[in-house]
Design an enzyme around this catalytic site. Structure first.
Site, short mmCIF file in Angstrom:
data_model
loop_
_atom_site.label_atom_id
_atom_site.label_comp_id
_atom_site.label_asym_id
_atom_site.label_seq_id
_atom_site.Cartn_x
_atom_site.Cartn_y
_atom_site.Cartn_z
N ASP A 106 8.75 18.84 -29.86
CA ASP A 106 9.13 18.07 -28.68
C ASP A 106 10.64 17.83 -28.78
O ASP A 106 11.12 17.19 -29.73
CB ASP A 106 8.35 16.75 -28.64
N ARG B 80 18.07 -0.06 -28.38
CA ARG B 80 18.40 1.36 -28.46
C ARG B 80 19.54 1.70 -27.51
O ARG B 80 19.56 1.27 -26.36
CB ARG B 80 17.13 2.16 -28.09
C1 LIG Z 1 10.43 10.92 -22.73
C2 LIG Z 1 9.49 11.56 -23.68
C3 LIG Z 1 8.33 12.19 -23.24
C4 LIG Z 1 7.96 12.12 -21.79
O1 LIG Z 1 6.80 12.82 -21.49
P1 LIG Z 1 6.39 13.04 -19.95
O2 LIG Z 1 5.00 13.54 -20.05
O3 LIG Z 1 7.32 14.06 -19.40
O4 LIG Z 1 6.49 11.73 -19.26
C5 LIG Z 1 7.58 12.87 -24.17
N1 LIG Z 1 7.93 12.91 -25.47
C6 LIG Z 1 9.03 12.28 -25.93
C7 LIG Z 1 9.41 12.36 -27.39
C8 LIG Z 1 9.83 11.57 -25.05
O5 LIG Z 1 10.91 10.93 -25.50
#
Ligand SMILES: *Cc1c(COP(=O)(O)O)cnc(C)c1O
Length: 410
Positions: free
Chosen positions: A198, A369
């Site tokens: 991610d 943060r």
């Molecule tokens: C912001 C964020 C998301 C957001 O996920 P969505 O499904 O697009 O809302 C996911 N993983 C991380 C680590 C994030 O910071």
């Protein structure tokens, strides 16, 4: 001793190779915006593009716009602008849906590639939604798949022959701690496991080299450091070696080899296109496409250098003036571009800061943060934000009923 003065910060800003870029953004008057890691500033070019999409493409040209204004190929065009920022090759990135949905697609594809293994390995620093997606999938599969959650520092040691997929966020959304991408992938591959990254707090903040690191899969966000706008479509990456080998469990007509043949049986498109599902949110996609223009020609190594410089000033000043405890490691090569500090009344402190027009956010249980978007934030902003924080803490300005009242978004 004060190590970096405000004057030093102004000098650093004068030498900033990105100083011209700030003008590309709408910067709210009188505000120090340190939340570009959550919702990036709006690039000014977005207004004209979205207005065109409304006044010409939608109102006048309507359905013909799919061809005439390139709506059908738009997601692919945006993918081509994101790919170089994350070291992805041509035709390895799809822009679509949300991270959570894309993660579901990638998890199902990865598990299918490792049918004899039942473990998804993750860590406690992963984003809750990522964990929920894996939990929901395991519960649906109902055949012994488990999500094993360990401390971030021990993930590499826990990779073994039973692990199908390692699923981690490269830069921790709270502490800013950064995983060693190359090392982790190497270890996983040595044990026959796949890795899903991610990149929410990586893309547009630090250099990422997915192909160089031999990454299998990744997801990422476009409304944070990439400034694509609220709820802008997310992206996903699949290494070409996995393209033909597998399709996700969630498929739809946009991922079919011939969507406009309207056949009754799905046949996956040959490449990354199979990860598209249904019709794209074109207005959001147009905004994102316009926003991505500011990234043309950006040297991510130089950007990282500026990020370190901004974070260094801020950490140094906050530690000196406020004595707060820094979250995450101290070495910049093990961090992302946001900085968090622990404070027992963090929520109220952040509300007081926001009332003073220094915008950051709060992450439970106790972190304030601050995101430093190196394209537009300045050293003087980092300095002034730290001064404002010091004043709020010194005078206990946070200790007021209106700042203690939790809002739904923190
Ligand atoms: C912001 C964020 C998301 C957001 O996920 P969505 O499904 O697009 O809302 C996911 N993983 C991380 C680590 C994030 O910071």
């Amino acid at each position: 001793v004060i190590s970096t003065t405000r004057k030093d910060c102004a000098a650093l800003d004068a030498d900033d190779p990105f100083k011209g870029r700030r003008d590309d953004f709408a910067v709210p008057e009188g505000t120090i915006y340190l939340d570009g890691n959550s919702l990036g500033l709006m690039p000014k070019a977005v207004t004209a593009r979205v207005t065109h999409a409304l006044d010409v493409e939608w109102s006048r040209d309507l359905i013909t716009s799919w061809n005439k204004h390139g709506w059908f190929a738009l997601a692919n065009r945006v993918a081509g602008k994101i790919a170089p920022l994350i070291g992805a090759g041509d035709e390895t990135v799809a822009v679509t849906d949300t991270i959570s949905v894309n993660l579901f697609k990638l998890l199902t594809a990865a598990l299918k590639l490792r049918p004899d293994r039942k473990v998804i390995l993750t860590d406690t620093g992963n984003f809750p939604s990522d964990l929920y997606v894996a939990q929901g999938l395991n519960s649906f599969l109902d055949d012994g798949h488990t999500l094993v959650m360990v401390e971030p520092e021990t993930v590499q040691d826990r990779i073994a022959e039973n692990v199908a997929v390692v699923m981690v966020t490269e830069v921790d959304y709270r502490s800013s701690r950064r995983h060693d991408m190359r090392g982790l992938i190497k270890k996983a591959h040595a044990h026959g496991a796949l890795v899903i990254w991610d990149l929410s707090h990586s893309a547009g903040a630090i250099p990422v080299d997915l192909m160089g690191a031999d990454a299998d899969f990744a997801v990422g966000c476009t409304y944070k450091y990439l400034n694509g706008g609220p709820g802008a479509p997310a992206f996903l990456f699949v290494h070409p070696r996995h393209h033909g080998a597998v399709a996700p469990a969630l498929v739809g007509w946009w991922g079919d080899a011939q969507p406009f043949a309207f056949r009754t049986t799905f046949e996956a498109a040959p490449g990354i296109a199979r990860y598209q599902v249904g019709t794209q949110p074109i207005l959001s996609m147009v905004a994102l496409d316009a926003a991505m223009e500011v990234w043309a020609g950006i040297d991510m190594r130089a950007l990282e250098k500026k990020s370190h410089s901004l974070c260094r000033v801020f950490i140094e000043r906050v530690e000196e003036r406020c004595g707060l405890k820094l979250a995450g490691p101290r070495e910049f090569e093990s961090r992302g571009s946001h900085v968090s500090f622990h404070h027992p009344h963090g929520y109220a402190v952040m509300q007081a800061l926001i009332a003073s027009r220094v915008i950051g956010d709060f992450r439970a249980p106790d972190m304030i943060r601050f995101g430093f978007a190196p394209l537009y934030n300045t050293h003087v902003e980092a300095f002034d934000a730290a001064e404002m924080l010091a004043e709020i803490l010194d005078k206990r300005l946070w200790d007021r009923p209106e700042f203690l009242q939790r809002k739904s978004v923190t």
